[in-house]
Design a protein around this motif. Structure first.
Motif, PDB file in Angstrom:
ATOM      1  N   MET A   1      29.310  30.850  86.970  1.00  0.00           N
ATOM      2  CA  MET A   1      29.275  30.263  85.633  1.00  0.00           C
ATOM      3  C   MET A   1      27.923  29.591  85.372  1.00  0.00           C
ATOM      4  SD  MET A   1      33.093  28.612  85.661  1.00  0.00           S
ATOM      5  CE  MET A   1      32.821  27.594  84.201  1.00  0.00           C
ATOM      6  N   ILE A   2      27.405  28.900  86.383  1.00  0.00           N
ATOM      7  CA  ILE A   2      26.098  28.246  86.241  1.00  0.00           C
ATOM      8  C   ILE A   2      25.017  29.281  85.983  1.00  0.00           C
ATOM      9  CG2 ILE A   2      24.338  26.892  87.445  1.00  0.00           C
ATOM     10  CD1 ILE A   2      26.638  25.437  88.894  1.00  0.00           C
ATOM     11  N   HIS A   3      25.053  30.373  86.737  1.00  0.00           N
ATOM     12  CA  HIS A   3      24.047  31.424  86.567  1.00  0.00           C
ATOM     13  C   HIS A   3      24.144  32.077  85.189  1.00  0.00           C
ATOM     14  CE1 HIS A   3      23.583  32.047  91.205  1.00  0.00           C
ATOM     15  NE2 HIS A   3      23.109  30.901  90.788  1.00  0.00           N
ATOM     16  N   ARG A   4      25.359  32.105  84.630  1.00  0.00           N
ATOM     17  CA  ARG A   4      25.558  32.724  83.312  1.00  0.00           C
ATOM     18  C   ARG A   4      25.473  31.703  82.178  1.00  0.00           C
ATOM     19  NH1 ARG A   4      29.653  35.061  86.458  1.00  0.00           N
ATOM     20  NH2 ARG A   4      31.202  33.647  85.541  1.00  0.00           N
ATOM     21  N   SER A   5      25.144  30.470  82.522  1.00  0.00           N
ATOM     22  CA  SER A   5      25.019  29.397  81.525  1.00  0.00           C
ATOM     23  C   SER A   5      26.308  29.196  80.743  1.00  0.00           C
ATOM     24  CB  SER A   5      23.869  29.709  80.554  1.00  0.00           C
ATOM     25  OG  SER A   5      22.679  29.946  81.248  1.00  0.00           O
ATOM     26  N   GLU A   6      27.431  29.207  81.421  1.00  0.00           N
ATOM     27  CA  GLU A   6      28.720  29.013  80.775  1.00  0.00           C
ATOM     28  C   GLU A   6      29.094  27.534  80.861  1.00  0.00           C
ATOM     29  OE1 GLU A   6      31.485  31.727  82.551  1.00  0.00           O
ATOM     30  OE2 GLU A   6      30.307  33.493  82.004  1.00  0.00           O
ATOM     31  N   TRP A   7      28.668  26.782  79.848  1.00  0.00           N
ATOM     32  CA  TRP A   7      28.876  25.340  79.846  1.00  0.00           C
ATOM     33  C   TRP A   7      30.053  24.971  78.953  1.00  0.00           C
ATOM     34  CZ3 TRP A   7      25.837  24.804  83.669  1.00  0.00           C
ATOM     35  CH2 TRP A   7      24.572  25.381  83.711  1.00  0.00           C
ATOM     36  N   GLY A   8      30.692  23.866  79.265  1.00  0.00           N
ATOM     37  CA  GLY A   8      31.730  23.327  78.415  1.00  0.00           C
ATOM     38  C   GLY A   8      33.103  23.926  78.660  1.00  0.00           C
ATOM     39  N   ILE A   9      34.051  23.510  77.826  1.00  0.00           N
ATOM     40  CA  ILE A   9      35.426  23.994  77.918  1.00  0.00           C
ATOM     41  C   ILE A   9      35.458  25.451  77.454  1.00  0.00           C
ATOM     42  CG2 ILE A   9      37.791  23.653  77.116  1.00  0.00           C
ATOM     43  CD1 ILE A   9      37.033  20.721  76.567  1.00  0.00           C
ATOM     44  N   PRO A  10      35.964  26.365  78.257  1.00  0.00           N
ATOM     45  CA  PRO A  10      35.942  27.777  77.861  1.00  0.00           C
ATOM     46  C   PRO A  10      36.859  28.053  76.679  1.00  0.00           C
ATOM     47  CG  PRO A  10      37.232  27.480  79.867  1.00  0.00           C
ATOM     48  CD  PRO A  10      36.592  26.157  79.585  1.00  0.00           C
ATOM     49  N   LEU A  11      36.462  29.023  75.859  1.00  0.00           N
ATOM     50  CA  LEU A  11      37.310  29.430  74.740  1.00  0.00           C
ATOM     51  C   LEU A  11      38.592  30.085  75.237  1.00  0.00           C
ATOM     52  CD1 LEU A  11      34.615  30.908  72.310  1.00  0.00           C
ATOM     53  CD2 LEU A  11      35.742  28.674  72.186  1.00  0.00           C
ATOM     54  N   MET A  12      38.485  30.802  76.347  1.00  0.00           N
ATOM     55  CA  MET A  12      39.648  31.463  76.944  1.00  0.00           C
ATOM     56  C   MET A  12      39.689  31.127  78.427  1.00  0.00           C
ATOM     57  SD  MET A  12      42.320  33.352  76.457  1.00  0.00           S
ATOM     58  CE  MET A  12      41.998  34.061  74.851  1.00  0.00           C
ATOM     59  N   MET A  13      40.617  30.236  78.786  1.00  0.00           N
ATOM     60  CA  MET A  13      40.716  29.817  80.182  1.00  0.00           C
ATOM     61  C   MET A  13      41.181  30.982  81.046  1.00  0.00           C
ATOM     62  SD  MET A  13      43.135  28.920  82.637  1.00  0.00           S
ATOM     63  CE  MET A  13      44.583  28.352  81.786  1.00  0.00           C
ATOM     64  N   GLN A  14      40.624  31.088  82.253  1.00  0.00           N
ATOM     65  CA  GLN A  14      40.996  32.127  83.205  1.00  0.00           C
ATOM     66  C   GLN A  14      41.552  31.483  84.470  1.00  0.00           C
ATOM     67  OE1 GLN A  14      37.660  34.736  83.945  1.00  0.00           O
ATOM     68  NE2 GLN A  14      37.148  34.898  81.782  1.00  0.00           N
ATOM     69  N   SER A  15      42.547  32.129  85.055  1.00  0.00           N
ATOM     70  CA  SER A  15      43.126  31.673  86.318  1.00  0.00           C
ATOM     71  C   SER A  15      42.825  32.699  87.404  1.00  0.00           C
ATOM     72  CB  SER A  15      44.645  31.498  86.189  1.00  0.00           C
ATOM     73  OG  SER A  15      44.961  30.424  85.329  1.00  0.00           O
ATOM     74  N   LEU A  16      42.229  32.249  88.492  1.00  0.00           N
ATOM     75  CA  LEU A  16      41.975  33.094  89.650  1.00  0.00           C
ATOM     76  C   LEU A  16      43.062  32.798  90.680  1.00  0.00           C
ATOM     77  CD1 LEU A  16      40.277  35.076  91.287  1.00  0.00           C
ATOM     78  CD2 LEU A  16      38.818  33.156  91.981  1.00  0.00           C
ATOM     79  N   LEU A  17      43.933  33.787  90.929  1.00  0.00           N
ATOM     80  CA  LEU A  17      45.072  33.592  91.821  1.00  0.00           C
ATOM     81  C   LEU A  17      44.739  34.109  93.219  1.00  0.00           C
ATOM     82  CD1 LEU A  17      48.001  34.715  89.460  1.00  0.00           C
ATOM     83  CD2 LEU A  17      47.085  32.418  89.840  1.00  0.00           C
ATOM     84  N   ILE A  18      44.910  33.236  94.209  1.00  0.00           N
ATOM     85  CA  ILE A  18      44.655  33.586  95.607  1.00  0.00           C
ATOM     86  C   ILE A  18      45.994  33.904  96.273  1.00  0.00           C
ATOM     87  CG2 ILE A  18      43.630  32.840  97.785  1.00  0.00           C
ATOM     88  CD1 ILE A  18      41.663  33.078  95.416  1.00  0.00           C
ATOM     89  N   GLU A  19      46.084  35.035  96.933  1.00  0.00           N
ATOM     90  CA  GLU A  19      47.335  35.441  97.569  1.00  0.00           C
ATOM     91  C   GLU A  19      47.549  34.691  98.887  1.00  0.00           C
ATOM     92  OE1 GLU A  19      49.699  37.392  96.320  1.00  0.00           O
ATOM     93  OE2 GLU A  19      48.485  37.537  94.499  1.00  0.00           O
TER      94      GLU A  19
END
Length: 345
Positions: free
Chosen positions: A313-331
């Motif tokens: 996210m830092i490399h892509r300059s994705e700052w702030g509260i996301p417009l569409m939250m994503q969940s990364l699920l670990i098995e």
């Protein structure tokens, strides 16, 4: 004839700045004033500038060839009521260990920061982070379910663990608890258990968005009525209440993260696993002398995954509260132990 690709140098020429300033402005680097970033972004958009994916891939390749250099600091943003209040179980401790290890591999350092430090305010925290050039925040599980955390999120990239943070809706990393519960139940059914019973406090189930009770109950619809046991979900765990439920429902195996119930069962004449089986969803949460059957949450890998997500996210300059939250699920991973035995057909 193919149109010439717009480069950062083309943008720099129109903006009358150095091309490195353009590169920094396009990722909203804190060294560049916000007004300059916005002006350069508008010029880039008007010219039709888009990053070259092949150059980005080449940069990533070259970076991976050399030992990581120090890129900066990430903050472990502790909102608990005490300095070490976030560290309530081994799972959370391993989250941080995995995050710190992965951060170091990528050239970052992970520092603890307590938001409830005496005299600390949200504005003061932002000033400290700006002075230290901290742009990435990792938010550990909150002390209670459905908590809200007010902060100047727009200046930072942030990732949270689990479901305890109700607002803001940051990208989150968490174990796939719903699927992990279904994995446990299917293992039990394959071993011949036909009357599994789930024991979990209401607060614990709420902290994981009802994933344990949901995963358990979702499988019961395919079972005969005699095998469908009600979930024992008290507000607080009480040995007498548990034993009352146990005698009323007569499960052949108990699923619970309450490890002390093993001793409660044995103190009341049950032999494990001869008389009743026991399995858990949180093998990494507590140290125990017995080799208990159940799900390993892969907590260190979860912490590492949070850092991978955050650094991207830092490399892509994705700052702030996301417009569409994503969940990364670990098995989770099933581990055998000595608290279950195969049942006779």
């Amino acid at each position: 004839m193919e149109k010439k690709r717009v480069t950062v140098r083309d943008v720099a020429k129109i903006a009358d700045v150095h091309f490195t300033t353009v590169s920094r402005a396009l990722i909203k680097h804190p060294s560049i004033p916000i007004s300059t970033c916005e002006r350069i972004r508008k010029i880039a958009d008007d010219l039709g500038y888009v990053p070259d994916p092949m150059l980005s891939a080449l940069t990533a390749y070259r970076t991976n060839l050399r030992s990581p250099t120090f890129h900066g600091t990430l903050a472990w943003l502790n909102n608990s009521f005490s300095r070490n209040g976030w560290n309530t179980c081994t799972t959370f401790e391993l989250y941080r260990k995995g995050a710190a290890t992965r951060a170091q591999e990528l050239g970052y350092r992970l520092d603890d920061f307590w938001l409830r430090e005496p005299g600390m305010t949200s504005r003061r925290a932002v000033e400290i982070f700006a002075a230290r050039n901290i742009r990435g925040l990792i938010v550990p599980p909150q002390p209670r379910a459905k908590m809200r955390l007010r902060f100047d999120w727009e200046r930072f990239a942030a990732v949270s663990f689990g479901f305890t943070l109700a607002w803001p809706a940051l990208h989150r990393v968490t174990i796939n608890a719903f699927h992990a519960m279904q994995t446990t139940v299917r293992h039990l059914r394959a071993m011949g258990y036909r009357r599994p019973g789930l024991v979990v406090t209401a607060n614990t189930d709420a902290r994981i968005n009802r994933a344990w009770s949901g995963g358990f109950l979702s499988l019961q619809s395919d079972w005969p009525a005699v095998q469908r046991l009600p979930v024992h979900m008290p507000r607080t765990m009480c040995d007498e209440g548990f034993l009352k439920w146990l005698r009323a429902t007569e499960p052949d195996v108990v699923i619970s993260q309450e490890f002390h119930l093993l001793e409660v069962l044995e103190q009341n004449g049950y032999s494990i696993p001869r008389d009743i089986g026991f399995a858990t969803q949180t093998l990494t949460s507590y140290e125990h002398t017995r080799k208990i059957c159940g799900i390993d949450e892969n907590a260190e890998q979860t912490g590492a995954a949070a850092v991978n997500l955050l650094v991207g996210m830092i490399h892509r300059s994705e700052w702030g509260i996301p417009l569409m939250m994503q969940s990364l699920l670990i098995e989770g991973t099933w581990r055998d132990g000595d608290t279950l035995k195969r049942q006779a057909a």
